[in-house]
Every structure is written in C-alpha cells, then in structure tokens.
Design a protein around this motif. Structure first.
Motif, PDB file in Angstrom:
ATOM      1  N   TYR A 155      32.376  17.720  62.821  1.00 29.05           N
ATOM      2  CA  TYR A 155      31.178  17.840  62.001  1.00 29.05           C
ATOM      3  C   TYR A 155      31.569  18.255  60.586  1.00 29.05           C
ATOM      4  O   TYR A 155      32.661  18.777  60.336  1.00 29.05           O
ATOM      5  CB  TYR A 155      30.211  18.884  62.592  1.00 29.05           C
ATOM      6  N   ALA A 206      29.496  20.486  57.615  1.00 31.39           N
ATOM      7  CA  ALA A 206      28.294  21.264  57.342  1.00 31.39           C
ATOM      8  C   ALA A 206      28.266  21.676  55.881  1.00 31.39           C
ATOM      9  O   ALA A 206      29.297  22.019  55.297  1.00 31.39           O
ATOM     10  CB  ALA A 206      28.267  22.506  58.228  1.00 31.39           C
ATOM     11  N   LEU A 222      28.426  26.865  64.355  1.00 28.64           N
ATOM     12  CA  LEU A 222      29.528  26.160  63.755  1.00 28.64           C
ATOM     13  C   LEU A 222      30.818  26.832  64.216  1.00 28.64           C
ATOM     14  O   LEU A 222      31.143  27.930  63.777  1.00 28.64           O
ATOM     15  CB  LEU A 222      29.410  26.187  62.234  1.00 28.64           C
ATOM     16  N   ARG A 239      20.829  24.380  55.231  1.00 30.16           N
ATOM     17  CA  ARG A 239      22.041  24.002  55.956  1.00 30.16           C
ATOM     18  C   ARG A 239      21.844  22.595  56.493  1.00 30.16           C
ATOM     19  O   ARG A 239      20.827  22.299  57.126  1.00 30.16           O
ATOM     20  CB  ARG A 239      22.267  24.980  57.114  1.00 30.16           C
ATOM     21  N   LYS A 240      22.820  21.728  56.216  1.00 29.03           N
ATOM     22  CA  LYS A 240      22.807  20.374  56.762  1.00 29.03           C
ATOM     23  C   LYS A 240      24.121  20.160  57.496  1.00 29.03           C
ATOM     24  O   LYS A 240      25.183  20.496  56.983  1.00 29.03           O
ATOM     25  CB  LYS A 240      22.674  19.321  55.667  1.00 29.03           C
ATOM     26  N   VAL A 241      24.027  19.611  58.699  1.00 29.20           N
ATOM     27  CA  VAL A 241      25.208  19.336  59.510  1.00 29.20           C
ATOM     28  C   VAL A 241      25.228  17.845  59.817  1.00 29.20           C
ATOM     29  O   VAL A 241      24.232  17.272  60.253  1.00 29.20           O
ATOM     30  CB  VAL A 241      25.201  20.156  60.820  1.00 29.20           C
ATOM     31  N   SER A 289      27.346  14.714  61.839  1.00 30.08           N
ATOM     32  CA  SER A 289      28.278  14.362  62.905  1.00 30.08           C
ATOM     33  C   SER A 289      29.155  13.224  62.438  1.00 30.08           C
ATOM     34  O   SER A 289      28.699  12.337  61.706  1.00 30.08           O
ATOM     35  CB  SER A 289      27.494  13.939  64.152  1.00 30.08           C
TER      36      SER A 289
END
Length: 69
Positions: free
Chosen positions: A29, A31, A1, A44-46, A48
């Motif tokens: 992004y 996050a 990140l 952790r979630k990212v 777009s």
C-alpha cells in the motif's frame, strides 16, 4: 498501517504530508497523511498496489480545538 518500508515527509504551503510505503507484495500500500500547519491530521488516503489508480480507503478528520471553544 503496518510493515512500513519507507516514509517521506513533504512540506507543503498549508501544512505537511507524510507518505508511507508498506505491506508485503500482495498487501502493498501507499498511504498519504495530510497535516495542517498546527500538526493536526486532516486526511488520510490509502492506495492498494492492486488498484493503484483508485483510493482504497479515505478518511477525513476534524477536531474541536481549545481555541475554537
């Protein structure tokens, strides 16, 4: 990140969450990093900006803690 623009800390009942906005226009992004009450990273979630309703990357973490041994 990388290229972090903003970060926000949210206190939850079972820990806390750090929300990060970053990237450039084409690589923007958001996050979400979730921690438990002991400060251990749980997930952790990212996302777009191109596909904002779909998780771009998801990671779940588990740690062996000294208390568990």
């Amino acid at each position: 990140l990388v290229n972090i623009k903003t970060a926000k800390l949210i206190v939850l009942k079972n820990g806390f969450q750090v929300t990060i906005n970053g990237g450039e226009s084409a690589t923007h992004y958001i996050a979400y990093l979730n921690f438990d009450n002991d400060g251990f990273l749980i997930s952790r979630k990212v996302y777009s900006s191109t596909f904002s309703d779909e998780v771009w990357e998801e990671t779940k973490y588990s740690f062996i803690r000294r208390n568990d041994m």
